[in-house]
Scaffold this active site. Structure first.
Site, PDB file in Angstrom:
ATOM      1  N   HIS A 198      -8.480  -3.529  -7.058  1.00 10.13           N
ATOM      2  CA  HIS A 198      -8.681  -2.092  -7.185  1.00 10.13           C
ATOM      3  C   HIS A 198      -9.049  -1.728  -8.631  1.00 10.13           C
ATOM      4  O   HIS A 198      -8.684  -2.437  -9.574  1.00 10.13           O
ATOM      5  CB  HIS A 198      -7.414  -1.333  -6.801  1.00 10.13           C
ATOM      6  CG  HIS A 198      -7.038  -1.470  -5.362  1.00 10.13           C
ATOM      7  ND1 HIS A 198      -6.735  -2.683  -4.768  1.00 10.13           N
ATOM      8  CD2 HIS A 198      -6.879  -0.533  -4.380  1.00 10.13           C
ATOM      9  CE1 HIS A 198      -6.423  -2.491  -3.493  1.00 10.13           C
ATOM     10  NE2 HIS A 198      -6.505  -1.197  -3.235  1.00 10.13           N
ATOM     11  N   HIS A 235       0.086   4.750  -0.220  1.00  7.52           N
ATOM     12  CA  HIS A 235      -0.271   5.837   0.694  1.00  7.52           C
ATOM     13  C   HIS A 235      -0.104   5.372   2.140  1.00  7.52           C
ATOM     14  O   HIS A 235       0.297   6.148   3.010  1.00  7.52           O
ATOM     15  CB  HIS A 235      -1.705   6.324   0.419  1.00  7.52           C
ATOM     16  CG  HIS A 235      -2.747   5.738   1.311  1.00  7.52           C
ATOM     17  ND1 HIS A 235      -3.374   4.532   1.050  1.00  7.52           N
ATOM     18  CD2 HIS A 235      -3.267   6.177   2.489  1.00  7.52           C
ATOM     19  CE1 HIS A 235      -4.238   4.260   2.012  1.00  7.52           C
ATOM     20  NE2 HIS A 235      -4.197   5.241   2.895  1.00  7.52           N
ATOM     21  N   CYS A 254       0.860  -1.180   0.000  1.00 10.93           N
ATOM     22  CA  CYS A 254       0.000   0.000   0.000  1.00 10.93           C
ATOM     23  C   CYS A 254       0.894   1.226   0.000  1.00 10.93           C
ATOM     24  O   CYS A 254       1.675   1.425   0.940  1.00 10.93           O
ATOM     25  CB  CYS A 254      -0.915  -0.003   1.221  1.00 10.93           C
ATOM     26  SG  CYS A 254      -2.028   1.424   1.305  1.00 10.93           S
ATOM     27  N   CYS A 295      -3.190   7.545  -4.655  1.00 12.62           N
ATOM     28  CA  CYS A 295      -2.993   6.093  -4.584  1.00 12.62           C
ATOM     29  C   CYS A 295      -1.586   5.699  -5.028  1.00 12.62           C
ATOM     30  O   CYS A 295      -1.223   5.860  -6.204  1.00 12.62           O
ATOM     31  CB  CYS A 295      -4.030   5.346  -5.404  1.00 12.62           C
ATOM     32  SG  CYS A 295      -3.968   3.556  -5.153  1.00 12.62           S
ATOM     33  N   GLY A 296      -0.789   5.180  -4.092  1.00 12.98           N
ATOM     34  CA  GLY A 296       0.608   4.870  -4.381  1.00 12.98           C
ATOM     35  C   GLY A 296       0.824   3.672  -5.274  1.00 12.98           C
ATOM     36  O   GLY A 296       1.532   3.756  -6.291  1.00 12.98           O
ATOM     37  N   THR A 297       0.196   2.532  -4.933  1.00 16.86           N
ATOM     38  CA  THR A 297       0.359   1.364  -5.807  1.00 16.86           C
ATOM     39  C   THR A 297      -0.399   1.574  -7.112  1.00 16.86           C
ATOM     40  O   THR A 297      -0.012   1.054  -8.156  1.00 16.86           O
ATOM     41  CB  THR A 297      -0.114   0.074  -5.114  1.00 16.86           C
ATOM     42  OG1 THR A 297      -1.473   0.208  -4.693  1.00 16.86           O
ATOM     43  CG2 THR A 297       0.761  -0.244  -3.905  1.00 16.86           C
TER      44      THR A 297
END
Length: 332
Positions: A222, A91, A89, A252-254
């Site tokens: 997602h 974030h 994850c 959203c990081g990923t």
């Protein structure tokens, strides 16, 4: 049974992070991937109790800290949110690093840097401080790749949509502008959520997405709607759906890693290029293609993501079996 958890609450660029700093279960395994499986098998009630109502909410996301398996590394991190116990994850990493540095939960082996063991693999961190405050966190993520292109999906109100699937620590369905769909800005978050559930269910029913190097990382969890940015310095904009009702308030990081991998595979990003991703509320992550790589037979990139987080409070949470809602609920 009554179980107590000490949590540090906050957010990364608008999206919640709940760091479990005390009370996490002891897990067995040689690495965080194996420990993730142990958690899923025996302790998922902790995730549900801390993430869902009445102690959490539909957008809740968090992490639990563990000693590293390799003494060269600083810490192990397990990621929990309403959509499950995640391999990675972005974030959540930015928030977790910010909170544990500011609260003194870890002493880095090298100031300004950390090596995180995650279920998806090793994640390297560079962070900046102003006094005791962490002002930014840059994570160099695991290899990310484009897994599939132009999958046709039947969507209510749209008909047939073409969807790409990319991996950036989780699998993402990415919906770019096309005939019948112009921009995420044309629709409300409520509309996007309803369509997202239908598309995700269809894709997981009809297609299989499995990481070539770790069969425990599987399933499309997602979904990303895209559109034009509202800020001149942004490269692109997105709204990421997760759980059953959540739209990520951060970029959203990923998801940013997955989208950069998609763009790189299509020739829109090259090694060394920056990619500024904008969220549904206007917050931004600064992404960069740090290097190129391979994941199985797939061409991949090594992406980095830079952002910020803030602590909002400390929270002592009790999960008591006498409570009929001890393990949480969601109202859809």
């Amino acid at each position: 049974m009554s179980k107590r958890f000490f949590c540090i609450d906050g957010h990364t660029c608008g999206n919640p992070v709940r760091l479990v700093a005390g009370g996490g279960p002891l897990l067995t395994g040689d690495n965080m991937s194996q420990k993730r499986q142990h958690f899923i098998q025996e302790y998922d009630w902790i995730r549900k109790g801390l993430m869902f109502e009445p102690r959490g909410h539909d957008m809740m996301s968090g992490s639990i800290l563990y000693p590293p398996s390799d003494p060269k590394n600083d810490i192990g991190v397990l990621y929990i949110e309403t959509s499950g116990c995640l391999p990675m994850c972005g974030h959540g990493t930015i928030g977790t690093v910010t909170f544990m540095i500011e609260e003194g939960l870890v002493v880095p082996k090298e100031k300004g840097k950390l090596r995180l063991e995650t279920p998806a693999g090793l994640v390297k961190i560079d962070y900046e401080q102003d006094g005791e405050k962490v002002t930014s966190v840059k994570l160099t993520n695991i290899p990310s790749y484009l897994a599939a292109t132009d999958i046709e999906v039947e969507c209510p109100d749209f008909g047939t949509l073409k969807v790409d699937v990319a991996y950036g620590g989780n699998f993402y369905a990415i919906i770019d502008p096309q005939e019948g769909y112009r921009d995420m800005a044309d629709y409300s978050a409520l509309q996007l959520i309803g369509w997202s559930r239908a598309i995700r269910d269809y894709m997981n029913k009809n297609f299989s997405f499995v990481h070539p190097n770790d069969e425990t990382i599987k399933g499309m969890s997602h979904l990303m709607w895209t559109g034009k940015p509202t800020k001149t310095e942004s490269t692109a904009r997105n709204a990421v759906f997760y759980g059953e009702k959540a739209i990520d308030r951060s970029p959203c990081g990923t998801g940013t890693s997955a989208r950069m991998a998609q763009w790189a595979a299509k020739g829109k990003l090259r090694n060394g290029d920056e990619f500024v991703h904008e969220s549904i509320i206007g917050s931004q992550f600064i992404g960069k293609v740090e290097d190129i790589s391979k994941v199985g037979s797939f061409d991949a990139i090594i992406p980095s993501i830079k952002g910020w987080a803030r602590i909002t409070g400390h929270n002592n949470i009790i999960i008591d079996d006498d409570d009929p809602y001890a393990h949480g609920f969601s109202v859809i």
